[in-house]
Design a protein around this motif. Structure first.
Motif, PDB file in Angstrom:
ATOM      1  N   THR A  31     -10.080   2.244  -5.216  1.00 10.79           N
ATOM      2  CA  THR A  31      -9.477   1.705  -6.443  1.00 10.79           C
ATOM      3  C   THR A  31      -9.239   0.203  -6.329  1.00 10.79           C
ATOM      4  OG1 THR A  31      -8.411   3.821  -6.948  1.00 10.79           O
ATOM      5  CG2 THR A  31      -7.480   1.868  -7.987  1.00 10.79           C
ATOM      6  N   ARG A  89       2.406   1.847  -3.374  1.00  9.90           N
ATOM      7  CA  ARG A  89       1.378   2.361  -4.293  1.00  9.90           C
ATOM      8  C   ARG A  89       1.018   3.805  -3.953  1.00  9.90           C
ATOM      9  NH1 ARG A  89      -4.234   1.518  -4.684  1.00  9.90           N
ATOM     10  NH2 ARG A  89      -4.226   0.348  -2.737  1.00  9.90           N
ATOM     11  N   LEU A  90       1.023   4.113  -2.674  1.00 13.84           N
ATOM     12  CA  LEU A  90       0.693   5.468  -2.225  1.00 13.84           C
ATOM     13  C   LEU A  90       1.758   6.465  -2.675  1.00 13.84           C
ATOM     14  CD1 LEU A  90      -1.449   6.967  -0.503  1.00 13.84           C
ATOM     15  CD2 LEU A  90       0.065   6.645   1.464  1.00 13.84           C
ATOM     16  N   ASN A 117       0.823  -1.208   0.000  1.00 14.84           N
ATOM     17  CA  ASN A 117       0.000   0.000   0.000  1.00 14.84           C
ATOM     18  C   ASN A 117       0.857   1.257   0.000  1.00 14.84           C
ATOM     19  OD1 ASN A 117      -2.355  -1.436  -0.018  1.00 14.84           O
ATOM     20  ND2 ASN A 117      -2.871  -1.089   2.133  1.00 14.84           N
ATOM     21  N   PHE A 128      -2.403  11.589  -3.803  1.00 14.15           N
ATOM     22  CA  PHE A 128      -1.809  11.726  -2.465  1.00 14.15           C
ATOM     23  C   PHE A 128      -0.926  12.966  -2.391  1.00 14.15           C
ATOM     24  CE2 PHE A 128       2.073  10.758   0.083  1.00 14.15           C
ATOM     25  CZ  PHE A 128       1.500  10.922   1.336  1.00 14.15           C
ATOM     26  N   VAL A 184      -8.570  11.581  -1.100  1.00 11.24           N
ATOM     27  CA  VAL A 184      -7.412  10.714  -1.329  1.00 11.24           C
ATOM     28  C   VAL A 184      -7.624   9.324  -0.732  1.00 11.24           C
ATOM     29  CG1 VAL A 184      -6.164  11.482   0.743  1.00 11.24           C
ATOM     30  CG2 VAL A 184      -4.893  10.541  -1.178  1.00 11.24           C
ATOM     31  N   PHE A 204      -8.068   6.111  -3.079  1.00 14.23           N
ATOM     32  CA  PHE A 204      -6.961   5.163  -2.935  1.00 14.23           C
ATOM     33  C   PHE A 204      -7.474   3.782  -2.557  1.00 14.23           C
ATOM     34  CE2 PHE A 204      -3.741   3.076  -0.262  1.00 14.23           C
ATOM     35  CZ  PHE A 204      -2.697   2.993  -1.164  1.00 14.23           C
ATOM     36  N   LYS A 237       3.400   6.463  -5.312  1.00 11.04           N
ATOM     37  CA  LYS A 237       3.258   6.744  -6.737  1.00 11.04           C
ATOM     38  C   LYS A 237       1.915   7.400  -7.080  1.00 11.04           C
ATOM     39  CE  LYS A 237       6.025   2.632  -7.843  1.00 11.04           C
ATOM     40  NZ  LYS A 237       6.054   1.318  -8.558  1.00 11.04           N
ATOM     41  N   ASN A 238       1.098   7.634  -6.063  1.00 14.33           N
ATOM     42  CA  ASN A 238      -0.253   8.160  -6.283  1.00 14.33           C
ATOM     43  C   ASN A 238      -0.239   9.677  -6.359  1.00 14.33           C
ATOM     44  OD1 ASN A 238      -3.037   9.021  -5.753  1.00 14.33           O
ATOM     45  ND2 ASN A 238      -3.437   6.875  -5.327  1.00 14.33           N
TER      46      ASN A 238
END
Length: 260
Positions: A76, A11-12, A8, A18, A69, A73, A14-15
């Protein structure tokens, strides 16, 4: 669950949403500092630098960005079938839920710390702080726990609903709603105190909500700037109980949720 949380966080990182939420977290304290600096020079009046610190996490930009966010997040994972893939890989529903919960808290705390960092500009532009540093740090520590409660609530709503768009709308409306409650409760409690009505049933309900709701706790930090709430030592306990209650209810519902 460590692998789930690590995934997580990767992935966060690269978000883009965020990172945009961190920018939104800067808006409130930056506006407060510049606004206070403007009136300080316009009216030649004293403006303490601690105001921006206490307002961190209390503005609408912060809570709306937090709702967006987290709901997008976490949501998704449902639209991409990531939740099902995690379960197929052998992870339990409880571990999936808790990993998303902890990720959401990390988002909230990160946004709060960015908000506090921007508030440091006030040290350069405004007058000395009105609160002793130990009391200021105590209120900021309690605020961290309070925003964590909001993050847990948003994550739970998203995990229960399962649709990122719907959950984002519900979460935003919910946080905006609870942002409107503190001024009303403050006025009510002040009225009850002034006229000796604190023993009435309506007053007890309002005082209970004024102590327990996380947005009310943060609001009290900003409205009682020259002092700290008398029962502030109980705020982290109230927040911990709320986190446990919300998380438990979320886990129970999520365990029974039909993942299509």
């Amino acid at each position: 669950m460590n692998r789930l949380l690590t995934g997580n966080l990767i992935r966060l990182r690269k978000n883009i949403i965020f990172w945009l939420s961190l920018v939104c977290a800067m808006v409130g304290p930056l506006y407060t500092v510049l606004n206070n600096w403007y009136y300080k020079n316009l009216w030649d009046m004293s403006m303490g630098a601690d105001t921006a610190f206490l307002l961190s996490g209390a503005d609408y930009f912060f809570v709306i960005a937090l709702a967006v966010v987290i709901s997008l997040f976490v949501g998704t994972e449902f639209s991409d079938n990531t939740i099902r893939n995690k379960l197929i890989a052998g992870h339990t529903r409880v571990s999936v839920f808790l990993s998303n919960l902890m990720s959401s808290v990390i988002v909230a705390v990160s946004m709060y710390l960015v908000s506090v960092a921007v508030s440091c500009i006030g040290i350069l532009l405004l007058d000395k702080m009105e609160l002793p540093i130990d009391k200021l740090l105590l209120q900021m520590a309690c605020a961290v726990v309070s925003v964590s409660v909001i993050a847990v609530f948003i994550c739970t709503v998203t995990m229960v609903i399962g649709n990122r768009v719907v959950s984002a709308i519900v979460s935003m409306l919910s946080v905006i709603g609870i942002q409107l409650i503190p001024p009303v409760l403050w006025a009510n409690v002040d009225y009850y105190t002034e006229y000796g009505l604190l023993e009435t049933s309506r007053a007890k309900i309002d005082v209970f909500l004024y102590d327990w709701l996380p947005t009310c706790q943060i609001y009290r930090f900003t409205s009682e700037i020259t002092d700290i709430p008398k029962n502030i030592q109980w705020f982290p306990l109230y927040s911990a109980i709320l986190i446990l209650a919300i998380g438990t209810i979320g886990i129970i519902i999520f365990k029974k949720k039909n993942l299509k």
